[in-house]
Design a protein around this motif. Structure first.
Motif, PDB file in Angstrom:
ATOM      1  N   SER A  10       0.824  -1.210   0.000  1.00  0.00           N
ATOM      2  CA  SER A  10       0.000   0.000   0.000  1.00  0.00           C
ATOM      3  C   SER A  10       0.858   1.260   0.000  1.00  0.00           C
ATOM      4  CB  SER A  10      -0.956   0.004   1.198  1.00  0.00           C
ATOM      5  OG  SER A  10      -0.243   0.165   2.408  1.00  0.00           O
ATOM      6  N   PHE A  11       2.086   1.123   0.431  1.00  0.00           N
ATOM      7  CA  PHE A  11       3.017   2.257   0.464  1.00  0.00           C
ATOM      8  C   PHE A  11       3.284   2.813  -0.937  1.00  0.00           C
ATOM      9  CE2 PHE A  11       7.328   4.048   0.582  1.00  0.00           C
ATOM     10  CZ  PHE A  11       7.203   4.947   1.626  1.00  0.00           C
ATOM     11  N   LEU A  12       3.074   2.008  -1.963  1.00  0.00           N
ATOM     12  CA  LEU A  12       3.417   2.397  -3.324  1.00  0.00           C
ATOM     13  C   LEU A  12       2.444   3.377  -3.964  1.00  0.00           C
ATOM     14  CD1 LEU A  12       4.595  -1.087  -4.594  1.00  0.00           C
ATOM     15  CD2 LEU A  12       6.003   0.815  -3.741  1.00  0.00           C
ATOM     16  N   HIS A  13       1.261   3.552  -3.377  1.00  0.00           N
ATOM     17  CA  HIS A  13       0.275   4.472  -3.960  1.00  0.00           C
ATOM     18  C   HIS A  13      -0.534   5.119  -2.841  1.00  0.00           C
ATOM     19  CE1 HIS A  13      -3.143   5.922  -6.303  1.00  0.00           C
ATOM     20  NE2 HIS A  13      -2.305   5.900  -7.332  1.00  0.00           N
ATOM     21  N   SER A  14      -0.762   6.414  -2.966  1.00  0.00           N
ATOM     22  CA  SER A  14      -1.437   7.139  -1.885  1.00  0.00           C
ATOM     23  C   SER A  14      -2.862   6.652  -1.639  1.00  0.00           C
ATOM     24  CB  SER A  14      -1.420   8.645  -2.162  1.00  0.00           C
ATOM     25  OG  SER A  14      -2.087   8.934  -3.361  1.00  0.00           O
ATOM     26  N   ALA A  15      -3.598   6.321  -2.705  1.00  0.00           N
ATOM     27  CA  ALA A  15      -4.966   5.836  -2.514  1.00  0.00           C
ATOM     28  C   ALA A  15      -4.963   4.470  -1.820  1.00  0.00           C
ATOM     29  CB  ALA A  15      -5.697   5.751  -3.848  1.00  0.00           C
ATOM     30  N   ALA A  16      -4.019   3.617  -2.195  1.00  0.00           N
ATOM     31  CA  ALA A  16      -3.903   2.305  -1.554  1.00  0.00           C
ATOM     32  C   ALA A  16      -3.538   2.459  -0.082  1.00  0.00           C
ATOM     33  CB  ALA A  16      -2.861   1.450  -2.269  1.00  0.00           C
ATOM     34  N   LEU A  17      -2.676   3.411   0.222  1.00  0.00           N
ATOM     35  CA  LEU A  17      -2.286   3.633   1.620  1.00  0.00           C
ATOM     36  C   LEU A  17      -3.465   4.152   2.436  1.00  0.00           C
ATOM     37  CD1 LEU A  17      -0.025   3.459   3.675  1.00  0.00           C
ATOM     38  CD2 LEU A  17       0.667   5.770   3.013  1.00  0.00           C
ATOM     39  N   THR A  18      -4.242   5.034   1.862  1.00  0.00           N
ATOM     40  CA  THR A  18      -5.436   5.537   2.548  1.00  0.00           C
ATOM     41  C   THR A  18      -6.395   4.393   2.848  1.00  0.00           C
ATOM     42  OG1 THR A  18      -5.216   7.690   1.479  1.00  0.00           O
ATOM     43  CG2 THR A  18      -7.379   7.142   2.380  1.00  0.00           C
ATOM     44  N   LEU A  19      -6.620   3.527   1.880  1.00  0.00           N
ATOM     45  CA  LEU A  19      -7.485   2.370   2.084  1.00  0.00           C
ATOM     46  C   LEU A  19      -6.905   1.432   3.147  1.00  0.00           C
ATOM     47  CD1 LEU A  19      -9.975   0.680   1.304  1.00  0.00           C
ATOM     48  CD2 LEU A  19      -8.561  -0.372  -0.490  1.00  0.00           C
ATOM     49  N   ALA A  20      -5.608   1.200   3.093  1.00  0.00           N
ATOM     50  CA  ALA A  20      -4.954   0.325   4.085  1.00  0.00           C
ATOM     51  C   ALA A  20      -5.084   0.916   5.486  1.00  0.00           C
ATOM     52  CB  ALA A  20      -3.491   0.120   3.720  1.00  0.00           C
ATOM     53  N   PHE A  21      -4.922   2.224   5.612  1.00  0.00           N
ATOM     54  CA  PHE A  21      -5.089   2.865   6.917  1.00  0.00           C
ATOM     55  C   PHE A  21      -6.517   2.691   7.433  1.00  0.00           C
ATOM     56  CE2 PHE A  21      -1.542   6.225   6.332  1.00  0.00           C
ATOM     57  CZ  PHE A  21      -0.603   5.332   6.812  1.00  0.00           C
ATOM     58  N   PHE A  22      -7.478   2.840   6.550  1.00  0.00           N
ATOM     59  CA  PHE A  22      -8.877   2.675   6.944  1.00  0.00           C
ATOM     60  C   PHE A  22      -9.138   1.249   7.433  1.00  0.00           C
ATOM     61  CE2 PHE A  22     -13.259   1.487   5.898  1.00  0.00           C
ATOM     62  CZ  PHE A  22     -13.941   2.399   6.702  1.00  0.00           C
ATOM     63  N   ILE A  23      -8.661   0.265   6.673  1.00  0.00           N
ATOM     64  CA  ILE A  23      -8.860  -1.141   7.057  1.00  0.00           C
ATOM     65  C   ILE A  23      -8.139  -1.438   8.367  1.00  0.00           C
ATOM     66  CG2 ILE A  23      -8.347  -3.532   6.405  1.00  0.00           C
ATOM     67  CD1 ILE A  23      -8.761  -2.600   3.454  1.00  0.00           C
ATOM     68  N   ALA A  24      -6.901  -0.965   8.496  1.00  0.00           N
ATOM     69  CA  ALA A  24      -6.133  -1.214   9.723  1.00  0.00           C
ATOM     70  C   ALA A  24      -6.795  -0.542  10.922  1.00  0.00           C
ATOM     71  CB  ALA A  24      -4.705  -0.717   9.549  1.00  0.00           C
ATOM     72  N   ALA A  25      -7.262   0.682  10.742  1.00  0.00           N
ATOM     73  CA  ALA A  25      -7.929   1.384  11.847  1.00  0.00           C
ATOM     74  C   ALA A  25      -9.201   0.646  12.246  1.00  0.00           C
ATOM     75  CB  ALA A  25      -8.241   2.820  11.452  1.00  0.00           C
ATOM     76  N   LEU A  26      -9.944   0.163  11.270  1.00  0.00           N
ATOM     77  CA  LEU A  26     -11.149  -0.617  11.555  1.00  0.00           C
ATOM     78  C   LEU A  26     -10.798  -1.912  12.290  1.00  0.00           C
ATOM     79  CD1 LEU A  26     -14.219  -0.697  11.180  1.00  0.00           C
ATOM     80  CD2 LEU A  26     -13.835  -1.822   8.986  1.00  0.00           C
TER      81      LEU A  26
END
Length: 148
Positions: free
Chosen positions: A97-113
């Motif tokens: 997810s580090f490779l793309h900002s949108a992927a990182l945002t989604l990963a942060f959302f999933i991880a936070a959830l």
């Protein structure tokens, strides 16, 4: 993770040169990324995690205050199998997810959830706030290295 965050932020603040401040923040970001990946790697090597049994055991025998309704989930092997694999796959692909900002945002959302669910189900509140407090370091490193 809380001590790591405080140490890295302190080193960044008292650093005599911007290079060392950036090094401290980068170290924090890399450790956070690795915390997910290594956790997934350890889980996927464990046959009990791959079968869903480890997660079922967490629900069934947890020392944390889990309601009887949630403990009953341990009796549903397909649910435990799917949830186990969802956790393992997410943790293993988190570094991508580090490779793309949108992927990182989604990963942060999933991880936070994920961390919020653990806080609500098992009372692991400190994980939620601690890991979220480290997310800006990854955003900073992504912007610094990839520029997106």
């Amino acid at each position: 993770m809380g001590l790591l965050i405080l140490t890295c932020l302190t080193l960044a603040q008292i650093s005599p040169h911007p290079f060392f401040a950036e090094l401290a923040l980068a170290y924090l970001a890399i450790q956070l990324i690795l915390s997910y990946f290594v956790s997934g790697q350890i889980k996927i090597l464990n046959p009990d995690w791959r079968s869903g049994q480890a997660l079922a055991d967490v629900f069934a025998f947890s020392a944390y205050p889990v309601s009887e309704n949630l403990r009953a989930l341990a009796k549903h092997p397909k649910v435990m199998f799917g949830a186990s694999w969802a956790v393992m796959i997410f943790e293993l692909i988190f570094p991508l997810s580090f490779l793309h900002s949108a992927a990182l945002t989604l990963a942060f959302f999933i991880a936070a959830l994920f961390h919020l669910t653990n806080a609500c189900v098992f009372g692991l509140n400190r994980f939620f706030w601690t890991w979220l407090a480290a997310y800006p370091s990854i955003l900073w490193l992504q912007q610094r290295l990839i520029g997106i």
